[in-house]
Write an enzyme that holds these catalytic residues in place. Structure first.
Site, PDB file in Angstrom:
ATOM      1  N   VAL A  32       6.903   1.079  -5.939  1.00 19.85           N
ATOM      2  CA  VAL A  32       6.287  -0.172  -5.475  1.00 19.85           C
ATOM      3  C   VAL A  32       6.379  -1.265  -6.548  1.00 19.85           C
ATOM      4  O   VAL A  32       6.758  -2.409  -6.248  1.00 19.85           O
ATOM      5  CB  VAL A  32       4.815   0.061  -5.052  1.00 19.85           C
ATOM      6  CG1 VAL A  32       4.210  -1.237  -4.536  1.00 19.85           C
ATOM      7  CG2 VAL A  32       4.726   1.147  -3.989  1.00 19.85           C
ATOM      8  N   GLU A 147      -3.897  -5.044   0.918  1.00 16.37           N
ATOM      9  CA  GLU A 147      -3.101  -4.991   2.153  1.00 16.37           C
ATOM     10  C   GLU A 147      -2.108  -3.829   2.149  1.00 16.37           C
ATOM     11  O   GLU A 147      -1.914  -3.157   3.166  1.00 16.37           O
ATOM     12  CB  GLU A 147      -2.351  -6.320   2.324  1.00 16.37           C
ATOM     13  CG  GLU A 147      -1.555  -6.434   3.585  1.00 16.37           C
ATOM     14  CD  GLU A 147      -2.422  -6.402   4.849  1.00 16.37           C
ATOM     15  OE1 GLU A 147      -3.122  -7.376   5.102  1.00 16.37           O
ATOM     16  OE2 GLU A 147      -2.391  -5.379   5.562  1.00 16.37           O
ATOM     17  N   VAL A 150      -2.549   0.268   3.364  1.00 18.09           N
ATOM     18  CA  VAL A 150      -2.442   0.844   4.718  1.00 18.09           C
ATOM     19  C   VAL A 150      -1.239   0.233   5.436  1.00 18.09           C
ATOM     20  O   VAL A 150      -1.100  -0.991   5.500  1.00 18.09           O
ATOM     21  CB  VAL A 150      -3.706   0.555   5.562  1.00 18.09           C
ATOM     22  CG1 VAL A 150      -3.581   1.236   6.927  1.00 18.09           C
ATOM     23  CG2 VAL A 150      -4.964   1.017   4.854  1.00 18.09           C
ATOM     24  N   GLY A 152       1.994   0.155   4.793  1.00 16.71           N
ATOM     25  CA  GLY A 152       3.130  -0.426   4.062  1.00 16.71           C
ATOM     26  C   GLY A 152       3.214  -1.930   4.279  1.00 16.71           C
ATOM     27  O   GLY A 152       2.317  -2.685   3.902  1.00 16.71           O
ATOM     28  N   GLY A 205      11.616   7.461  -1.601  1.00 16.67           N
ATOM     29  CA  GLY A 205      10.455   6.800  -2.217  1.00 16.67           C
ATOM     30  C   GLY A 205       9.281   6.638  -1.272  1.00 16.67           C
ATOM     31  O   GLY A 205       8.368   5.853  -1.528  1.00 16.67           O
ATOM     32  N   ASP A 219      -3.489  11.464   3.026  1.00 13.82           N
ATOM     33  CA  ASP A 219      -3.097  10.055   2.901  1.00 13.82           C
ATOM     34  C   ASP A 219      -3.512   9.270   4.156  1.00 13.82           C
ATOM     35  O   ASP A 219      -4.093   8.187   4.059  1.00 13.82           O
ATOM     36  CB  ASP A 219      -1.569   9.992   2.698  1.00 13.82           C
ATOM     37  CG  ASP A 219      -1.045   8.575   2.608  1.00 13.82           C
ATOM     38  OD1 ASP A 219      -1.117   7.978   1.528  1.00 13.82           O
ATOM     39  OD2 ASP A 219      -0.563   8.059   3.640  1.00 13.82           O
ATOM     40  N   LYS A 223      -6.237   6.155   4.791  1.00 13.06           N
ATOM     41  CA  LYS A 223      -5.875   4.901   5.463  1.00 13.06           C
ATOM     42  C   LYS A 223      -6.779   4.614   6.657  1.00 13.06           C
ATOM     43  O   LYS A 223      -7.203   3.476   6.861  1.00 13.06           O
ATOM     44  CB  LYS A 223      -4.410   4.950   5.879  1.00 13.06           C
ATOM     45  CG  LYS A 223      -3.470   4.886   4.674  1.00 13.06           C
ATOM     46  CD  LYS A 223      -2.060   5.251   5.063  1.00 13.06           C
ATOM     47  CE  LYS A 223      -1.103   5.074   3.894  1.00 13.06           C
ATOM     48  NZ  LYS A 223       0.230   5.625   4.173  1.00 13.06           N
ATOM     49  N   GLY A 320       7.930   2.639   1.451  1.00 14.71           N
ATOM     50  CA  GLY A 320       9.215   2.213   0.897  1.00 14.71           C
ATOM     51  C   GLY A 320       9.052   0.997   0.010  1.00 14.71           C
ATOM     52  O   GLY A 320       8.055   0.273   0.082  1.00 14.71           O
TER      53      GLY A 320
END
Ligand code: NAP
Ligand code: HSE
Length: 451
Positions: A32, A147, A150, A152, A205, A219, A223, A320
Site C-alpha cells: 500500500v 477509507e 474497508v 480497498g 499483494g 479480516d 471490516k 491491491g
C-alpha cells in the site's frame, strides 16, 4: 474564529493565505505504501488541485532501510524508526500503512496527540481501537480517516459516513475480502486448488502478512465491524463478530454448488434488530442471479439499504496496490484540504450510541452439506431419522458412488434453525456408516435473507 482551532498551527490559513504545501509522513512502504508514493508522484498535480495545496512526502518509515524497493523515496527520507517521522515537526500529516496492532497503534495515537491528522488503511487497528482513536482525534482537534480499511478502493466509509448519513441504515451485506473472493473465484471458474489460488493472491499483494486473517474471516469481521460502527453509530468490536472462514471449503463443495446453480462466497452482514446491532461473517451459496454472485476475483461489493435511499450497491477492487492507494490518497487530500483551509474541524464519526452490539440470535436458513458414507443397508434411514428428530426437513438429496471411498450424499435442507442442524450433524457424524460430514453452508435466496 472557531475556538476549536486555538492550538492549530494552520488556524490562520485560508486557501489564499494558507500553507503552500502540506507534508506527509508515511509509516510503511510495502504494497500500500508503495502505491501511495506512486500515486502522489504520478498524480501530484491532480492531488494539489483537489487539495488546494501541494502535498509533499517528508518522510517514510520502514522496518528495514536496506531492503531493495520498487520505488525509492528521495535521499534522506527513508527512516528505520517511525518516531523519526511522526515526531518530526516538518511532518504535518501521518499515513499509517504498516499494519498490525502494535507498534502501529502507538504511533497513530502519538500523531493524533500531536494534533496531526492521520490516514490509515489498518482495519485491524480501527476495528479494535477505533473508538479510542476517534476520541483522541476529537480531543486533539484533528481527524482520523480510514477509507482504505474497508473495501480497498471502494469509497464506502465516505458513503456511509457522509452521503447516506441522513438514512437509517437497515442492512449491510458485503463481499469484503479480496483474497478469499479471489481464491473462491479461481476455484469456481478455473478449477484451481485452494493452496495455489492463495499463493496467487499473496503474489498479487492482496493477502494480509498473515493470510490466515483472510482465510479465517477475521479480516472480513474487522471490516464489517467498522462498517456497522459507521452506519449504526455504535462501536461494534470485531472480536464479538461471529465468523466462519473458507478453510473448510473444498473444490468438491464448489462443484456441488455449481450443480445447484450457485456460487460460494464469503459474506459479511450487519443489521440493526430489536435494539441491537448484529453482525457476522460466513460462507454462503448464492444463486447465480443474486447481485453478489457476479462479484468475482479481487472485487468487493457492499449492498446497503437505507430508509430513504432504498437499495444501493458499491463495487470495486477490494485489495491491491493502486486501488487501496486510491482510497488512502483520497483521505490525504481531504486532510490536506482541511489543513490548507485552517483545520476546519467537526466530528466526522461518533461511535458512542449506548446500544450494545450483539451476536446474531437464532436465525433460519436453508443449508447445503455433503456426507461420505459406506455402502451399508439402512444408512440413509438412520441419517434421515436423526434429521427428523431435530426437525430438519430435506429439500433435496442426491447420491453418487465414489468408488472405494464410499458413497457421497449431497443434501439441501428446508429453512431450519442453524443450531438444530448442527446438533443433528453432530449425532450423524457418530453413525457407524458415516465416514465424514462436511461443513453446513447457508444458501441465500435474496439479499434480505442474510440473517
Ligand atoms: P506490507 O506489504 O506487509 O507492508 C508493510 C510495510 O510496513 C513494510 O514496508 C514494512 O517495512 C513496514 N513496517 C512493518 N512494521 C514496521 C515497523 N515496526 N516499523 C517500521 N515499518 C514497519 O503490508 P500492506 O499490504 O502494504 O498493508 C499495510 C496495511 O494496509 C495493513 O494494515 C493492511 O491490512 C492494509 N491494507 C492492505 C491492502 C492490500 O491490498 N495489501 C488493502 C487494504 C488495506 P519493510 O518493508 O522494511 O518490511
Ligand atoms: N487482505 C485484504 C483483502 C486486503 O484481501 O481484502 C484489503 O483489505
Amino acid at each position: 474564529m472557531n475556538s476549536c482551532l486555538v492550538n492549530n498551527p494552520w488556524r490562520a490559513g485560508t486557501l489564499e493565505m494558507g500553507p503552500k504545501r502540506v507534508t506527509v509522513g508515511i509509516l510503511g512502504l510495502g504494497t500500500v505504501g508503495t502505491g501511495v508514493l506512486r500515486l502522489l508522484d504520478g498524480n501530484g498535480d491532480r492531488v494539489a488541485q483537489a487539495a488546494g495545496v501541494r502535498v509533499e512526502v517528508a518522510g517514510v518509515a520502514v522496518r528495514d532501510v536496506h531492503k531493495p524497493r520498487v520505488v525509492t523515496p528521495a535521499p534522506g527520507l527513508l527512516k528505520g524508526d517511525p518516531g523519526a517521522v511522526v515526531n518530526d515537526p516538518g511532518v504535518d500529516l501521518v499515513v499509517e500503512v504498516m499494519g498490525g496492532l502494535e507498534p502501529a497503534g502507538a504511533w497513530v495515537l502519538r500523531a493524533l496527540e500531536l494534533g496531526k491528522p492521520v490516514v490509515t488503511a489498518n482495519k485491524e487497528l480501527v476495528a479494535s481501537r477505533g473508538r479510542e482513536l476517534l476520541d483522541a482525534a476529537f480531543r486533539h482537534r484533528t481527524r482520523l480517516r480510514f477509507e482504505a480499511s474497508v473495501g480497498g478502493g471502494i469509497p464506502i466509509i465516505a458513503a456511509l459516513g457522509d452521503s447516506l448519513a441522513g438514512n437509517r441504515v437497515g442492512q449491510i451485506i458485503g463481499i469484503l475480502n479480496g483474497t478469499t473472493n479471489y481464491i473462491l473465484s479461481r476455484m469456481t471458474s478455473d478449477g484451481v486448488e485452494f493452496p495455489a489460488a492463495l499463493a496467487e493472491a499473496q503474489a498479487r499483494g492482496y493477502a494480509e502478512s498473515d493470510p490466515g486473517a483472510d482465510v479465517s474471516g477475521q479480516d472480513a469481521a474487522c471490516k464489517i465491524a467498522i462498517l456497522a460502527s459507521v452506519a449504526f453509530g455504535v462501536h461494534v468490536p470485531a472480536a464479538e463478530v461471529p465468523r466462519e472462514g473458507i478453510a473448510g471449503i473444498t473444490s468438491r463443495d464448489v462443484a456441488c454448488a455449481r450443480e445447484l446453480g450457485c456460487v460460494i462466497k464469503l459474506l459479511a452482514s450487519a443489521k440493526e434488530e430489536g435494539g441491537t446491532v448484529r453482525a457476522r461473517v460466513f460462507p454462503a451459496l448464492l444463486p447465480l442471479d443474486h447481485p453478489l454472485a457476479a462479484v468475482t476475483g479481487v472485487f468487493n461489493a457492499v449492498w446497503v439499504t437505507g430508509d430513504a435511499v432504498g437499495e444501493t450497491m458499491f463495487y470495486g477492487q477490494g485489495a491491491g496496490q493502486l486501488p487501496t492507494a486510491s482510497a488512502v490518497v483520497g483521505d490525504i487530500i481531504a486532510s490536506a484540504r482541511e489543513l490548507a483551509r485552517g483545520g476546519v474541524f467537526h466530528p466526522l464519526l461518533v461511535w458512542d450510541r449506548p446500544k450494545p452490539a450483539q451476536a446474531p440470535g437464532p436465525s433460519e436458513a436453508a443449508f447445503y452439506f455433503r456426507m461420505l458414507v459406506s455402502e451399508q443397508p439402512g444408512a440413509l434411514a438412520a441419517a434421515v431419522s436423526v434429521l427428523g428428530d431435530q426437525e430438519v426437513a430435506l429439500a433435496r438429496f442426491t447420491s453418487r458412488g465414489r468408488g472405494q471411498g464410499g458413497t457421497e450424499w449431497v443434501l439441501v435442507t428446508q429453512p431450519v434453525e442453524e443450531q438444530r442442524l448442527k446438533d443433528a450433524l453432530c449425532i450423524i457424524q457418530g453413525l457407524p456408516a458415516v465416514k465424514q460430514v462436511g461443513n453446513a453452508i447457508r444458501i441465500l435466496d435474496a439479499p434480505s435473507g442474510c440473517g
